[in-house]
Scaffold this motif. Structure first.
Motif, PDB file in Angstrom:
ATOM      1  N   UNK A   1       0.682  -1.291  -0.111  1.00 26.63           N
ATOM      2  CA  UNK A   1       0.100  -0.008   0.092  1.00 26.63           C
ATOM      3  C   UNK A   1       1.038   1.215  -0.134  1.00 26.63           C
ATOM      4  N   UNK A   2       1.896   1.188   0.749  1.00 25.02           N
ATOM      5  CA  UNK A   2       2.815   2.293   0.972  1.00 25.02           C
ATOM      6  C   UNK A   2       3.598   2.671  -0.349  1.00 25.02           C
ATOM      7  N   UNK A   3       3.845   1.677  -1.157  1.00 25.08           N
ATOM      8  CA  UNK A   3       4.571   1.574  -2.304  1.00 25.08           C
ATOM      9  C   UNK A   3       3.920   2.094  -3.580  1.00 25.08           C
ATOM     10  N   UNK A   4       2.609   2.148  -3.374  1.00 26.47           N
ATOM     11  CA  UNK A   4       1.651   2.420  -4.477  1.00 26.47           C
ATOM     12  C   UNK A   4       1.603   4.033  -4.657  1.00 26.47           C
ATOM     13  N   UNK A   5       1.737   4.304  -5.923  1.00 30.01           N
ATOM     14  CA  UNK A   5       1.465   5.891  -6.296  1.00 30.01           C
ATOM     15  C   UNK A   5       0.083   6.271  -5.828  1.00 30.01           C
ATOM     16  N   UNK A   6       0.147   7.552  -5.277  1.00 28.89           N
ATOM     17  CA  UNK A   6      -1.239   8.238  -4.891  1.00 28.89           C
ATOM     18  C   UNK A   6      -2.262   8.167  -5.803  1.00 28.89           C
ATOM     19  N   UNK A   7      -2.122   8.036  -7.291  1.00 27.78           N
ATOM     20  CA  UNK A   7      -2.933   8.000  -8.229  1.00 27.78           C
ATOM     21  C   UNK A   7      -3.637   6.799  -8.152  1.00 27.78           C
ATOM     22  N   UNK A   8      -3.030   5.601  -7.915  1.00 27.99           N
ATOM     23  CA  UNK A   8      -3.762   4.132  -7.663  1.00 27.99           C
ATOM     24  C   UNK A   8      -4.877   4.495  -6.981  1.00 27.99           C
ATOM     25  N   UNK A   9      -4.506   4.728  -5.626  1.00 24.67           N
ATOM     26  CA  UNK A   9      -5.574   4.880  -4.619  1.00 24.67           C
ATOM     27  C   UNK A   9      -6.845   5.765  -5.073  1.00 24.67           C
TER      28      UNK A   9
ATOM     29  N   UNK B   1     -14.395   2.441  -7.411  1.00 22.85           N
ATOM     30  CA  UNK B   1     -14.825   1.240  -6.524  1.00 22.85           C
ATOM     31  C   UNK B   1     -15.272   1.383  -5.178  1.00 22.85           C
ATOM     32  N   UNK B   2     -14.625   2.567  -4.512  1.00 17.44           N
ATOM     33  CA  UNK B   2     -14.744   2.454  -2.975  1.00 17.44           C
ATOM     34  C   UNK B   2     -16.167   2.605  -2.612  1.00 17.44           C
ATOM     35  N   UNK B   3     -16.948   3.260  -3.043  1.00 20.80           N
ATOM     36  CA  UNK B   3     -18.371   3.253  -2.620  1.00 20.80           C
ATOM     37  C   UNK B   3     -19.328   2.232  -2.993  1.00 20.80           C
ATOM     38  N   UNK B   4     -18.653   1.143  -3.709  1.00 21.12           N
ATOM     39  CA  UNK B   4     -19.573   0.099  -4.057  1.00 21.12           C
ATOM     40  C   UNK B   4     -19.924  -0.938  -2.726  1.00 21.12           C
ATOM     41  N   UNK B   5     -20.843  -1.282  -2.166  1.00 21.08           N
ATOM     42  CA  UNK B   5     -21.006  -2.250  -1.138  1.00 21.08           C
ATOM     43  C   UNK B   5     -20.547  -3.409  -1.258  1.00 21.08           C
ATOM     44  N   UNK B   6     -20.267  -3.954  -2.356  1.00 20.73           N
ATOM     45  CA  UNK B   6     -19.633  -5.297  -2.691  1.00 20.73           C
ATOM     46  C   UNK B   6     -18.025  -5.435  -2.706  1.00 20.73           C
ATOM     47  N   UNK B   7     -17.417  -4.171  -2.494  1.00 20.07           N
ATOM     48  CA  UNK B   7     -15.873  -3.996  -2.486  1.00 20.07           C
ATOM     49  C   UNK B   7     -15.425  -3.643  -1.327  1.00 20.07           C
TER      50      UNK B   7
END
Length: 267
Positions: free
Chosen positions: A182-190, A197-203
């Motif tokens: 998680x720390x190594x991922x570029x901010x844009x990936x997050x 996807x973040x707001x989807x109840x199935x994720x």
């Protein structure tokens, strides 16, 4: 060399249109001689060209005369006709696919043991996307090391699209990552995951220590294990796809307690 036949005209129709461009307004008899289209066929050819709106006729004259429309206009009309034809064909094929999808999905799935492998970056991604698209119920993704599945390039975008499609068809998606990854991922990936996807109840996304390797567990019966490139760990070297309900069940038993102990992640 390009030909009017490529746009749907017959040989006689193409000859007649080209001859009309050369000679200008003329009768069917004169056009037959100028184009080498047999007199017995010339009226059928002219009727066809009129249906394509490639020629105009002067009905008031005796004998009747014909003239070609300008080439730019004629080509645009032929192109539009081809577009409509292709759209109709595409619609027909889509209907066939819809019918076959219902028929083929009705068959009972067979969960015999089977494995396959893809070697090479392109082949690996093709197999991964194919298997993600096959998920019907659940998709567990575990990533402890860098993987092109979560990059900023074309591969990451394609995987993201497949996850979105899976969620839309009711698949429950669980993503377990190591804190280091998680720390190594570029901010844009997050940000991509937040936006898509973040707001989807199935994720669901969580992090846990001691998560290693990269694998996907599909519908509880199939496992895709990514083999990293030893020269470049951030790139996939191969993907092993194993359909084995017993192995998948054992992997799920190992995964469950780690998931329960993992920390929910907010991008």
């Amino acid at each position: 060399m390009a030909s009017l036949r490529d746009l749907g005209l017959s040989e006689y129709e193409a000859r007649a249109y080209r001859a009309l461009l050369r000679v200008g307004a003329t009768t069917a008899k004169e056009l037959s001689r100028a184009s080498d289209v047999p007199m017995g066929r010339i009226y059928d050819v002219l009727n066809s060209l009129e249906q394509y709106h490639l020629i105009r006729s002067q009905a008031a004259s005796r004998p009747k005369k014909y003239v070609a429309v300008e080439p730019d206009t004629a080509l645009d009309r032929l192109l539009e006709s081809k577009r409509e034809e292709l759209e109709e064909k595409a619609s027909q094929y889509e209907s066939v696919v819809d019918e076959l999808a219902v028929e083929l999905d009705a068959a009972e799935p067979v969960h015999d043991q089977f494995w396959t492998a893809a070697v090479g970056a392109d082949e690996t991604i093709d197999l991964l996307i194919e298997r993600l698209a096959a998920a019907d119920e659940s998709l567990i993704m575990v990533a402890g090391t860098p993987s092109p599945q979560f990059d900023l390039g074309a591969v990451g975008d394609i995987v993201l699209e497949e996850l979105e499609s899976a969620l839309d068809r009711g698949v429950d998606v669980s993503l377990l990552m190591s804190p280091d990854l998680v720390e190594s991922l570029p901010e844009r990936v997050g940000q991509q995951y937040v936006d898509t996807l973040a707001d989807h109840p199935g994720f669901h996304v969580r992090t846990a220590e001691n998560v290693t390797g990269v694998f996907n567990l599909i519908d509880g019966v199939e496992v895709c294990i990514e083999v990293p490139n030893p020269m470049d760990p951030g790139q996939a070297f191969a993907l092993i796809d194993l359909k084995d309900p017993e192995f998948a069940a054992n992997l799920r038993e190992t995964f469950n307690p780690r998931w329960e102990a993992a920390v929910p992640l907010s991008f």
